[in-house]
Structures are given as C-alpha cells and as structure tokens.
Design an enzyme around this catalytic site. Structure first.
Site, short mmCIF file in Angstrom:
data_model
loop_
_atom_site.label_atom_id
_atom_site.label_comp_id
_atom_site.label_asym_id
_atom_site.label_seq_id
_atom_site.Cartn_x
_atom_site.Cartn_y
_atom_site.Cartn_z
N GLU A 1 -1.09 -9.11 3.14
CA GLU A 1 -0.95 -9.63 4.47
C GLU A 1 -2.29 -10.10 4.88
O GLU A 1 -2.41 -11.09 5.76
CB GLU A 1 -0.24 -8.62 5.42
CG GLU A 1 -1.16 -7.65 5.70
CD GLU A 1 -0.89 -6.28 4.93
OE1 GLU A 1 -0.30 -6.65 3.58
OE2 GLU A 1 -0.98 -4.95 5.44
N CYS B 1 0.69 -1.20 -0.17
CA CYS B 1 0.12 0.19 -0.23
C CYS B 1 0.89 1.20 -0.11
O CYS B 1 1.43 1.43 -1.15
CB CYS B 1 -0.99 -0.19 1.15
SG CYS B 1 -2.43 0.82 0.75
N HIS C 1 -3.42 -4.93 0.43
CA HIS C 1 -2.86 -5.38 1.54
C HIS C 1 -2.85 -7.01 1.33
O HIS C 1 -3.52 -7.57 1.97
CB HIS C 1 -3.42 -5.02 2.58
CG HIS C 1 -3.27 -3.68 3.18
ND1 HIS C 1 -2.07 -3.21 3.95
CD2 HIS C 1 -4.04 -2.53 2.73
CE1 HIS C 1 -2.43 -1.78 3.81
NE2 HIS C 1 -3.22 -1.44 3.33
N1 GLN Z 1 -2.12 6.67 2.98
C1 GLN Z 1 -2.06 5.93 1.95
C2 GLN Z 1 -3.50 5.92 1.17
O1 GLN Z 1 -4.43 6.39 1.65
C3 GLN Z 1 -1.67 4.53 1.81
C4 GLN Z 1 -2.76 3.83 2.79
C5 GLN Z 1 -2.15 2.42 3.42
O2 GLN Z 1 -0.94 2.11 3.39
N2 GLN Z 1 -3.00 1.77 3.93
O3 GLN Z 1 -3.74 5.54 0.05
#
Ligand code: GLN
Length: 536
Positions: free
Chosen positions: A511, A383, A509
């Site tokens: 994970e 992310c 994600h």
């Molecule tokens: N802050 C970033 C976004 O909102 C990444 C979010 C995250 O890593 N979950 O896109």
C-alpha cells in the site's frame, strides 16, 4: 537559485487538511518545473510515530529507508509522486534526544542549554540537512499541530529565525485555517481565523497566504474581511471549499491561482507549463458512475479509518484501474470471533486483511481468511494479513491445530510464523523491526508474477516476525505457493493459494507504493478478481 521555503501552519482546528494542501501545492510547483522537497515537523515528544497507537495517530507511513513517519508523508508521496527519506520527518523527541546527547558529550562546553538557541538551532539544522540532501529548489515545510499549541512554539520560533537567515524574499508562510458555520443562522465565521492569525503574529510571524477551509461556498466578502483583519493581501486569501474527491484538491488550488500566487510572491518563473491533464482525467473517472465492488476490510483499528489510510487509497487507485467503484466495509476482526459482522463479510466481493500488532482480534482475522479460502472469495493479506493466511492454512489444511505465530503464543508447538534469530535478542521496541525497502524475486508463472509483470521488485516492510522455513515443504505439498522470496531464498515475501481465484498475501506493505496514476499490481489483481466475482 537560493532555496525557497514554503511554511505551512494550521489554525483553528486540527485535521483541517493542511497535509493534503501542502502535498497538492507541492504538485503544483513540481508541475511548474521545480525540484520540490517536503518535510513534516511534528511537535509531539515521541521520537517517531512507530510506537504510537494507530488510534492516537493513524497510520505509520514507512519510507524506502525504513523511517517510520507521519501519515502526511503518504499524501506527499502520492500527490507529488516522489520518494522521501528519513530527513523528511522529525519530532520534538528527536530534537531533544540529539541536543541532550550533545550536552552529555560536552559539546556545549559548559553552556546552559535552552530552547532558544539550542533547540531552535537543532530544528534549523535538520531543515538545512533536508534542503541539502534533497537539493530542493523549493522546500515545503509543514508544522504539525495547530498554532497556539505549547509544543509547536519552538518550531515556529525556529522558522521565524530561519526567515531572517535565508532572507525574507525566500520564504512564504501559508496558514491553513477553518471557517466554522453557526448552525442556527448558517453563517460562516471568520473570528477563529482572526484569532489564530493574531496568535501567529504574537510570535513574530505574519502569514503571507491564508487558505481558508470550509464545507460551504466562501464568498469574496468573507475573503476580503479575512484580508483586512489578518493583514494579508486580498488576492492572498484562498477560499478552499472541501473537495468531494481528494485528488481534486490540486485542481481546485490551481484553479484558484495558488501556483501563480506563489510564483509571484517568491519571484519565481515557471520553467514549464503545468500539465494537470492526467489529474483532470483521473477526477473525471472517479466521478463517473461505475459498477461497485465491495471489499470487507477486516482489521482491529477500524473505528479510526486513518489507521488504514494508505490501504484505503491503494484500493481507490486499483478500483480506477479496473473501472469500478470500491466500497469498503470496515469489519472489526474481534466481532467475527463473537459471531458478529459475518453478514458484511458474506456480502463482500473481496476480503482484505491489513497489518497489525498484538493478539487482539487475530483469531477473527484467521476466520476471515478461512472464509475467503473455503468460499473462493478474492483475498489480499498485508503483512499480518499474510501471517494469518498461513496460520489458517496450517490449522485447517495441514491439521496443525495449534499452529500460531510466536508473537501471539510463545509456546505454540507449531510456530509457523516465528522470529528470525537476529530479532530474538531485541528489547527496544522503537525502530528495531525489519523496516523499509527489501528486494523480492517473483516466481515465474504465479499470480503475483503475472500481476507485477516484472521478475524483481522492491517493497517496503514493517514487521518483526517471518514465515518459518521448516514448514515450507509441507505448505507447498498442500497447495500453497511461495510466489515471492528474498533473493537468497531465505525469506518468504509473497504467498498465494493454488486452487483459488485470487488468494495472495505479502509480508511487505504494498500500500505504501501505490500512487493514483500507478496503482499497485497486487491491489489491481485483487479488484480484478473481485470484479469477476461481482459479475457472477
Ligand atoms: N505483528 C506482525 C509482525 O511484527 C505483523 C506486523 C504488520 O502487520 N505490520 O511481524
């Protein structure tokens, strides 16, 4: 068959391992042929943990349907290997919000709205909803917090009422407590457990099973004492010493007869013999001596490792698949900005940059990504970890010096990471990100496609910002590969670097979908590359 209910409460201290115990118990019941569902009741007033600081609450665990939930749901999914949904977690905040909305609509026809019955009714309604939606034969309910907390009282009262409504023969209360040790004498004490059970009984609940946790061996005498003072049958006090390996917990509980105890107490008959073989094999593998690979996890909440619970577990799963031990070095990204912590990064066999929000420490993560690219160190970005990999590439390879995400610099001339149109007008922070499962098409021949070995995947998301398509061509011409895209081609889901052993990052994600027996391909790929590097 009437739905059976197993209520897990916690006593003495928080973090006693109630979530893991509930999850492991779920596995034991699933293994005996039952359709098991799990629900976590969180007494705090936030509507969900989505807006809470990871320092306060640890990781926010995201489900298929985009629900932002408590990290215990990660334990449930990993141990029981089920996919949970929004009904599996609710908070006091949700219960009150719903009740107050009904009151404003006039649904209560002028009645006075009270904790009993209105709040307890709403709690029971949500439990019923989960039972119905999941069609569970056995519902495991974990009440967050510790017995004695003011916040948890309405929940316990609701469970007390529910027991009478669904029949006592269909309910079991399992109380998980902690036995402290007095340092000077080395003596294990049961008094806090007695008090905690007394607190439960004062609200009308007598536990049926007590799982007594301790770091030491707990002898039978202590169990008998707990049974006597807490009015529980002797065989229903389970001495649960801290396991050296997390995934050993189901085996220990099974060995202590918890599966049969529950079967007996609920008059259930197992429809098949539990096969704990795969878990035994897994734990044997974990305990074997193996070569170690070192992963530098560069994050901003590293003081509280619970903030990266699923990432840590996914690394462990992937390590097993590669026949290695993973040692995680927790690096504070802000330290890297101050020229600290680099020795750790330089010694690592791989760098992992997980998700995150807000600008603190982002520059340090960009430096970590630069180091991985330039020194060909295996890298996995999750992310925000993908976003910083792109920013680093834009700044250094494409010479777009001020490239940034508009999350961190609203007026950057090069918003390589930017908001999509539909996110621009959003003002509410809670529950408004791109959340949950979205499809991703893998581009054949890429590292990502090879790792997954299937053409299409669905992965869980939790973010607002996206890769800005106006930069795609420039990136591609200079050696960045967009190896995963949304089916309509509009959203970048996975990026990877061409001339690098393994520099892969995803907007989603991964994970959250890694399981002990089904390690996630992107993590397996990372540790495979790390293993190669360690060999050299
Ligand atoms: N802050 C970033 C976004 O909102 C990444 C979010 C995250 O890593 N979950 O896109």
């Amino acid at each position: 068959m009437a739905t059976k209910y197993l209520f897990f409460t916690g006593g003495v201290v928080s973090s006693v391992g109630k979530g893991v115990t509930a999850a492991a118990t779920g596995l034991l019941l699933k293994e005996r042929g039952f359709n098991v569902a799990v629900q976590k009741l969180d007494p705090y007033i936030n509507v969900d943990p989505g807006t809470m600081s990871p320092y306060q609450h640890g990781e926010v665990y995201v489900l298929d349907d985009g629900a932002e939930t408590d990290l215990d749901l990660g334990h449930y999914e990993r141990f029981i290997d089920i996919r949970l949904s929004r009904v599996s977690n609710f908070t006091t905040g949700q219960v009150y919000a719903e009740t107050i909305a009904k009151e404003r609509r006039g649904d209560f026809l002028g009645g006075t709205i009270q904790v009993i019955p209105h709040i307890t009714n709403e709690i029971k309604r949500r439990i019923g909803l989960a039972a119905k939606e999941t069609g569970a034969e056995i519902m495991i309910l974990e009440v967050g917090g510790t017995v004695g907390d003011i916040e948890s009282q309405p929940f316990l009262e609701a469970l007390r009422q529910l027991r009478n409504e669904v029949g006592r023969e269909n309910c079991l209360f399992v109380h998980v407590t902690w036995l402290p040790v007095i340092g000077a004498t080395g003596e294990i004490k049961t008094k806090p457990t007695q008090h905690s059970v007394a607190a439960l009984r004062s609200i009308g609940i007598s536990p049926n099973i007590i799982i007594a946790r301790a770091d030491q061996d707990i002898d039978q005498g202590l169990c008998d004492k707990i049974a006597l003072f807490c009015d529980v049958e002797k065989d229903a006090v389970i001495p649960m010493k801290t396991a050296s390996v997390l995934y050993e917990v189901p085996l220990l509980l099974d060995g202590l007869g918890v599966g049969e105890l529950i079967m007996n107490k609920l008059s259930l008959k197992a429809t098949r013999k539990p096969d704990m073989h795969p878990w035994e094999k897994l734990v044997t593998e974990v305990k074997k001596d193996k070569p170690t690979v070192n992963v530098a996890l560069v994050g901003k909440y590293v003081e509280l490792q619970d903030a990266y619970m699923s990432v840590r577990e996914a690394l462990k799963h992937a390590a097993l698949a590669n026949g290695v031990e993973v040692s995680i070095s927790w690096v504070h990204s802000a330290d890297l900005e101050k020229d600290k912590g680099w020795d750790v990064v330089k010694e690592a066999d791989a760098v992992l940059v997980p998700g995150g929000f807000g600008s603190r420490g982002v520059e340090g993560k960009i430096l970590a990504a630069r180091y991985a690219r330039e020194h060909k160190v295996p890298y996995l970005g999750l992310c925000l970890g993908m976003q910083v990999m792109c920013l680093e590439f834009a700044r250094d390879v494409l010479d777009l010096e001020d490239a940034n995400s508009s999350e961190f610099d609203r007026s950057t001339p090069h918003p390589v990471i930017d908001l999509m149109i539909d996110q621009r007008s959003i003002t509410d922070m809670g529950g408004t990100m791109r959340l949950g499962l979205y499809p991703c098409q893998l581009q054949p021949g890429t590292k990502a496609a090879n790792a997954y070995n299937v053409p299409n995947v669905d992965e869980r998301h939790r973010h607002r910002w996206e890769f800005n398509n106006s930069y795609r061509q420039q990136f591609e011409e200079n050696g960045m590969i967009f190896s995963g895209l949304s089916p309509d081609g509009r959203l970048v889901e996975i990026v990877e670097l061409k001339d690098h052993p393994y520099m892969v990052a995803s907007q989603f994600h991964p994970e959250f979908l890694s399981r002990p027996m089904k390690p996630h391909p992107l993590f397996v790929g990372l540790l495979k590359a790390a293993k190669e590097k360690a060999k050299k």
